[in-house]
Design an enzyme around this catalytic site. Sequence first.
Site, short mmCIF file in Angstrom:
data_model
loop_
_atom_site.label_atom_id
_atom_site.label_comp_id
_atom_site.label_asym_id
_atom_site.label_seq_id
_atom_site.Cartn_x
_atom_site.Cartn_y
_atom_site.Cartn_z
N ARG A 30 0.84 -1.20 0.00
CA ARG A 30 0.00 0.00 0.00
C ARG A 30 0.87 1.26 0.00
NH1 ARG A 30 -5.29 -0.33 0.56
NH2 ARG A 30 -6.28 -2.22 1.34
N ARG A 31 1.91 1.24 0.81
CA ARG A 31 2.82 2.39 0.87
C ARG A 31 3.60 2.55 -0.43
NH1 ARG A 31 4.66 0.91 6.93
NH2 ARG A 31 2.88 1.83 7.99
N TYR A 97 2.91 -15.23 -6.45
CA TYR A 97 1.81 -14.37 -6.90
C TYR A 97 2.24 -12.91 -6.90
CZ TYR A 97 -3.24 -13.64 -7.71
OH TYR A 97 -4.47 -13.35 -8.25
N ARG A 104 2.17 -18.27 -9.30
CA ARG A 104 1.43 -18.76 -8.14
C ARG A 104 0.95 -20.20 -8.32
NH1 ARG A 104 -2.63 -17.40 -11.37
NH2 ARG A 104 -4.74 -18.04 -10.89
#
EC number: 4.4.1.20
Length: 150
Positions: A30-31, A97, A104
């Site tokens: 996210r960062r 993944y 994956r």
Amino acid sequence: MKEETALLATVTLLGVLLQAYFSLQVISARRTFHVSPPLTSGPPEFERVFRAQVNCSEYFPLFLATLWVAGIFFHEGAAALCGLFYLFARLRYFQGYARSAQHRLDPLYASARALWLLVAMAALGLLVHFLPGTLRAALFRWLQVLLPMA
């Protein structure tokens, strides 16, 4: 009771730590990719990490239930070993993944095999548990003839 379930408890704790690691990876992604909560979409690199974490979380209750039932009713050591293999395959799945959707697949299939093996051990253990004593004794005698080394 503690001695009889120490291996299962250890694998469970390792699984919880692995889930925490996956969650931390989502926070990091996210960062890195500037995707603020509650958004769940962003660049493909973020979405792969997010989906890998969600997929692993979705299967975790199934894993825990089958690990403990197999360990209590079939064999603790066999269930714990299978559980370790499952966790390792899930780690490889997550890492694969995160790189690409194609990476994956092999670990996904490996973790599915481990989970199905836990299901089979749990089902067999419960079946034997619920068999009447005479049938259980006959089954064990038959297995000793079939598998003389065991």
